[in-house]
Design a protein around this motif. Sequence first.
Motif, PDB file in Angstrom:
ATOM      1  N   HIS A  73      97.698   9.178  79.648  1.00  0.00           N
ATOM      2  CA  HIS A  73      99.085   8.782  79.405  1.00  0.00           C
ATOM      3  C   HIS A  73      99.723   8.261  80.680  1.00  0.00           C
ATOM      4  O   HIS A  73      99.526   8.818  81.756  1.00  0.00           O
ATOM      5  N   VAL A  77     106.115   6.459  80.492  1.00  0.00           N
ATOM      6  CA  VAL A  77     106.145   6.070  79.084  1.00  0.00           C
ATOM      7  C   VAL A  77     106.006   7.299  78.189  1.00  0.00           C
ATOM      8  O   VAL A  77     106.721   7.453  77.185  1.00  0.00           O
ATOM      9  N   GLU A  78     105.104   8.186  78.563  1.00  0.00           N
ATOM     10  CA  GLU A  78     104.924   9.417  77.771  1.00  0.00           C
ATOM     11  C   GLU A  78     106.217  10.215  77.726  1.00  0.00           C
ATOM     12  O   GLU A  78     106.650  10.693  76.678  1.00  0.00           O
ATOM     13  N   ASP A  81     108.950   8.419  75.613  1.00  0.00           N
ATOM     14  CA  ASP A  81     108.722   8.560  74.172  1.00  0.00           C
ATOM     15  C   ASP A  81     109.033   9.972  73.683  1.00  0.00           C
ATOM     16  O   ASP A  81     109.448  10.162  72.531  1.00  0.00           O
ATOM     17  N   TRP A  82     108.837  10.961  74.530  1.00  0.00           N
ATOM     18  CA  TRP A  82     109.093  12.365  74.173  1.00  0.00           C
ATOM     19  C   TRP A  82     110.591  12.647  74.072  1.00  0.00           C
ATOM     20  O   TRP A  82     111.033  13.492  73.294  1.00  0.00           O
ATOM     21  N   THR A  83     111.401  11.903  74.813  1.00  0.00           N
ATOM     22  CA  THR A  83     112.820  12.187  74.989  1.00  0.00           C
ATOM     23  C   THR A  83     113.641  11.879  73.732  1.00  0.00           C
ATOM     24  O   THR A  83     113.525  10.813  73.142  1.00  0.00           O
ATOM     25  N   GLU A  84     114.513  12.831  73.336  1.00  0.00           N
ATOM     26  CA  GLU A  84     115.482  12.618  72.259  1.00  0.00           C
ATOM     27  C   GLU A  84     116.883  12.352  72.813  1.00  0.00           C
ATOM     28  O   GLU A  84     117.713  11.747  72.145  1.00  0.00           O
ATOM     29  N   THR A 111     111.414   5.427  83.866  1.00  0.00           N
ATOM     30  CA  THR A 111     111.583   6.295  82.696  1.00  0.00           C
ATOM     31  C   THR A 111     112.869   5.951  81.956  1.00  0.00           C
ATOM     32  O   THR A 111     112.892   5.878  80.726  1.00  0.00           O
ATOM     33  N   THR A 115     112.870   4.470  77.917  1.00  0.00           N
ATOM     34  CA  THR A 115     113.267   5.279  76.765  1.00  0.00           C
ATOM     35  C   THR A 115     114.240   4.538  75.858  1.00  0.00           C
ATOM     36  O   THR A 115     115.094   3.773  76.324  1.00  0.00           O
ATOM     37  N   THR A 116     114.087   4.778  74.574  1.00  0.00           N
ATOM     38  CA  THR A 116     115.027   4.245  73.582  1.00  0.00           C
ATOM     39  C   THR A 116     116.006   5.322  73.124  1.00  0.00           C
ATOM     40  O   THR A 116     116.859   5.066  72.274  1.00  0.00           O
TER      41      THR A 116
END
Length: 406
Positions: A73, A77-78, A81-84, A111, A115-116
Motif C-alpha cells: 500500500h 493513499v491507503e 481511503d481509510w479516512t471518513e 494525504t 482524500t475525498t
Amino acid sequence: MSIWKHRHVTVVVSGGIASYKAAMLIRLLMKQGATVRVVMTVHATEFVTPLTFQTLTQQPVVTDEFTMTDPQHVVHVELADWTELMLVVPATANLIAKMAQGLADDVATTTILATTAPKLVVPAMNSHMFANPATQRNLAQLTADGVRVLDPATGMLAEGYAGKGRMPEPDEILNWATTVFLAQQTDLPLHGERVLVTAGGTREPIDPVRYISNRSSGKMGYAIAEAARNLGATVTLISAPSALATPAGVTRIDVTTAQDLLTAVEAEFKTTDMLVMAAAVSDYRPATTAMQKIKKQADHEPLTLHLTETADILKTLATVKQHQFVIGFAAETQALLANANRKLAAKKLDMIVANDVSKPGVGFNGDTNQVTMLRPEHEPVTTPLLSKAAVAEQILLTALQTREEE
C-alpha cells in the motif's frame, strides 16, 4: 450512541505551539468512540513527538512518505481511503497555503490531497499572519473548495500579546466538528426533521428572591436533545434554568416560568415534526407575586400562599396539533401506569414516558433512569435501569417505530 463510534478520523498536525492541543482533541474523539490516526508534518514533530500520538491512538503515526510499513500500500493513499473525516489541527499559515494551491510536497499534504472525505481546518497562528491578505485569500479558496474552516479564537498568543489567531479549545473544536459531521449524514433516521425538546424545572416566583419549583435537573431532556441530534434532527431545546451545557449543534431557548415555556413552545410548534415535553412544569404558581421580599411576621403568624394552576401546555397544544408526533412525560410516585394512561388519553398524546421517581436511581438529578413507554393501542415497553443517554435513544427509536406503523 455517539456519532463518532467506530468512525475513522484522521488528524493532520502541523508545526505550531498549539500542536499539543491536538493530543487533547484526539483523546476527546477517542472517548466518543472514534478510531483516530495521525499524520504529522516534519515541523510538528519539533513540538510534539510522534510517540505521544502513537501512545494515545494505539495506531502508527505517519511522518514520512517513504516509510513503507506495508509494501502493498502507498502510505498516503491507503490512509486517505481509510479516512471518513479529516481534521487539520492546528493548521499553520504555511499548510493552509499549500492546501489552497493543491501542493503535495510531504506526507501531510499528499494525504490531504488524496482524500475525498470531508475536511475540517482549524487555523492557529500569529494574529498578523492570520490577518494577512494572502492567508485570507487562501482560507477563502479552501471555503470555496468545500473545506470547512473554524474561525480562530481571540486571546493571548505565544508572542505574549493578545490577538485573533489562537486555536480554540479542544472541546469547542469537537462540538464544531460534531455539528459539521452530523449535517453531512443524510441517511440518519431523523435527517431533515425538526425536533423540539423541553427540559428542566420551571420556576414560579413568590417574590424577588423565592420561587416554587421542583427537583428536575434537566438531564433527561438534554439527553433527548443530544440523542435527537445524533439521529440527524435539527433540534431546538427549550430549557428552564439549568447548569447543563447546551449540546453541540442544538439551538437553545431559555425560559423560566410555565407561561414562558408555553409561549416558547407555541412559537416553535407549528414547524415542529416531533415534540418531546421532558420539562418538569410547575402545576401551580402564586396567584400574586410580591414586588419586595416577604419578611417574617413580627407576631410569627403563618404565611399563607394562594396558588393557582399554571397553563396545561400539552392540553393547549392538543387543540392545534396537526402532523406533529407529541411525547409527554409523567413522573409519578404511585399508580404509575394508571396515572400515565390517564394523561396519555386526556392530552391526546402519541406517546407518554412514565417513570416512578420514588425508586432508587430513577428520575430527578441522577444519571440513570428507568421508564415505561405507553402508546395508544400498544403494549407498554419498560426499559431496564440505564444511563439517561441510553434511555433517550430508546425513547426516540420507539417513537420512530410507532410513527412508521401509523
